[in-house]
Design an enzyme around this catalytic site. Sequence first.
Site, PDB file in Angstrom:
ATOM      1  N   ASP A  12       0.731  -1.182  -0.002  1.00 41.55           N
ATOM      2  CA  ASP A  12       0.014  -0.005  -0.193  1.00 41.55           C
ATOM      3  C   ASP A  12       0.834   1.119  -0.031  1.00 41.55           C
ATOM      4  OD1 ASP A  12      -2.199   1.439   0.088  1.00 41.55           O
ATOM      5  OD2 ASP A  12      -2.796   1.464   2.094  1.00 41.55           O
ATOM      6  N   ASN A  60     -10.754  -2.490  -6.156  1.00 41.03           N
ATOM      7  CA  ASN A  60      -9.867  -1.369  -7.022  1.00 41.03           C
ATOM      8  C   ASN A  60     -10.502  -1.218  -8.549  1.00 41.03           C
ATOM      9  OD1 ASN A  60      -6.631  -2.661  -5.896  1.00 41.03           O
ATOM     10  ND2 ASN A  60      -7.740  -1.194  -5.245  1.00 41.03           N
TER      11      ASN A  60
HETATM   12  C1  FPP Z   1      -1.988   0.373  -3.485  1.00 37.62           C
HETATM   13  O1  FPP Z   1      -1.515   1.576  -3.621  1.00 37.62           O
HETATM   14  C2  FPP Z   1      -1.309  -0.736  -4.274  1.00 37.62           C
HETATM   15  C3  FPP Z   1      -2.216  -1.230  -5.380  1.00 37.62           C
HETATM   16  C4  FPP Z   1      -3.564  -1.001  -5.480  1.00 37.62           C
HETATM   17  C5  FPP Z   1      -1.625  -1.949  -6.287  1.00 37.62           C
HETATM   18  C6  FPP Z   1      -0.501  -2.725  -6.073  1.00 37.62           C
HETATM   19  C7  FPP Z   1       0.242  -2.823  -7.381  1.00 37.62           C
HETATM   20  C8  FPP Z   1       1.606  -2.878  -7.572  1.00 37.62           C
HETATM   21  C9  FPP Z   1       2.607  -2.794  -6.576  1.00 37.62           C
HETATM   22  C10 FPP Z   1       2.013  -3.020  -8.836  1.00 37.62           C
HETATM   23  C11 FPP Z   1       1.707  -3.932  -9.743  1.00 37.62           C
HETATM   24  C12 FPP Z   1       1.828  -5.287  -9.228  1.00 37.62           C
HETATM   25  C13 FPP Z   1       2.519  -6.536  -9.756  1.00 37.62           C
HETATM   26  C14 FPP Z   1       2.662  -7.589  -9.021  1.00 37.62           C
HETATM   27  C15 FPP Z   1       2.477  -6.351 -11.093  1.00 37.62           C
HETATM   28  P1  FPP Z   1      -2.468   2.863  -3.573  1.00 37.62           P
HETATM   29  O2  FPP Z   1      -2.649   3.063  -5.054  1.00 37.62           O
HETATM   30  O3  FPP Z   1      -3.810   2.344  -2.759  1.00 37.62           O
HETATM   31  O4  FPP Z   1      -1.820   3.973  -2.623  1.00 37.62           O
HETATM   32  P2  FPP Z   1      -2.308   4.926  -1.995  1.00 37.62           P
HETATM   33  O5  FPP Z   1      -3.191   4.291  -0.739  1.00 37.62           O
HETATM   34  O6  FPP Z   1      -1.320   5.749  -1.382  1.00 37.62           O
HETATM   35  O7  FPP Z   1      -3.434   5.666  -2.706  1.00 37.62           O
END
Ligand code: FPP
Length: 244
Positions: A12, A60
């Site tokens: 996250d 998501n």
């Molecule tokens: C949360 O950060 C992360 C995600 C919703 C996606 C996680 C994806 C990756 C690390 C990249 C893709 C993964 C692979 C395995 C190819 P957020 O966007 O919710 O962050 P925030 O809470 O700060 O907005």
Amino acid sequence: MSLPQHLAIIMDGNGRWAQQRQLPRIAGHQQGVKVVRTVVQECARRGIAYLTLYAFSSENWQRPMTEVDALMGLLDYYLDVELPLLQQQGIRLQVIGDLDRLPSSLAQRVRQQVASTATNPGMVLTLALSYGARDELVRAVRRLLTDARRKDISAEALDETLLASYLDTAAMPDPDLLIRTSGEMRISNFLLWQLAYTELYFCSCYWPDFDVAALDRALADFSRRSRRFGQAGDFEPTSRLGES
Ligand code: FPP
């Protein structure tokens, strides 16, 4: 040092990492993929048997289409670029979640990659894609009810082992340790059944800043935990009633 057999991670903070740098959110996800590569390699090197990453939740899908498309693109890229590395290291790729919601070409590619690593003897890397624990439970119960009708399974025959065998994680042990980055202290619909006795570790750094030192701190913290699985510990009688 005792290692978790199964490590699960809620990655996250990609968006906030990007925002701090006045970059588009996708830049945080791109940096996040680089960290995924490092963490996968380091976990395999340390002898962790199962690593499960929450890459895309069922919630998501409600993000702006541009971000969803970018995340799907990154996943496609990851599968393309990382596969040779996974093969080299004998890592077995698995997926949990509702793959049918992914664009069909991507879902097909994921299934192909899973099949192509199926006999690898090393760490099992599970990507949670279009995954939500409540959705997983609903899908599991749906299949169970269908089987119950077809195979005449009685209500009394239902126990934890039978229900667990219908979950996406049927072939895996429950996680021993869950890491969540970014300072948020919640489970966010991840592995609700499987986390019943998992040790939880929250760290404040955003996922794109998570590195080998941060992984080591989490593993060292885990090795100091005393796990009781709801049973009495063999220590002083000062522990409060009901504590587990
Ligand atoms: C949360 O950060 C992360 C995600 C919703 C996606 C996680 C994806 C990756 C690390 C990249 C893709 C993964 C692979 C395995 C190819 P957020 O966007 O919710 O962050 P925030 O809470 O700060 O907005």
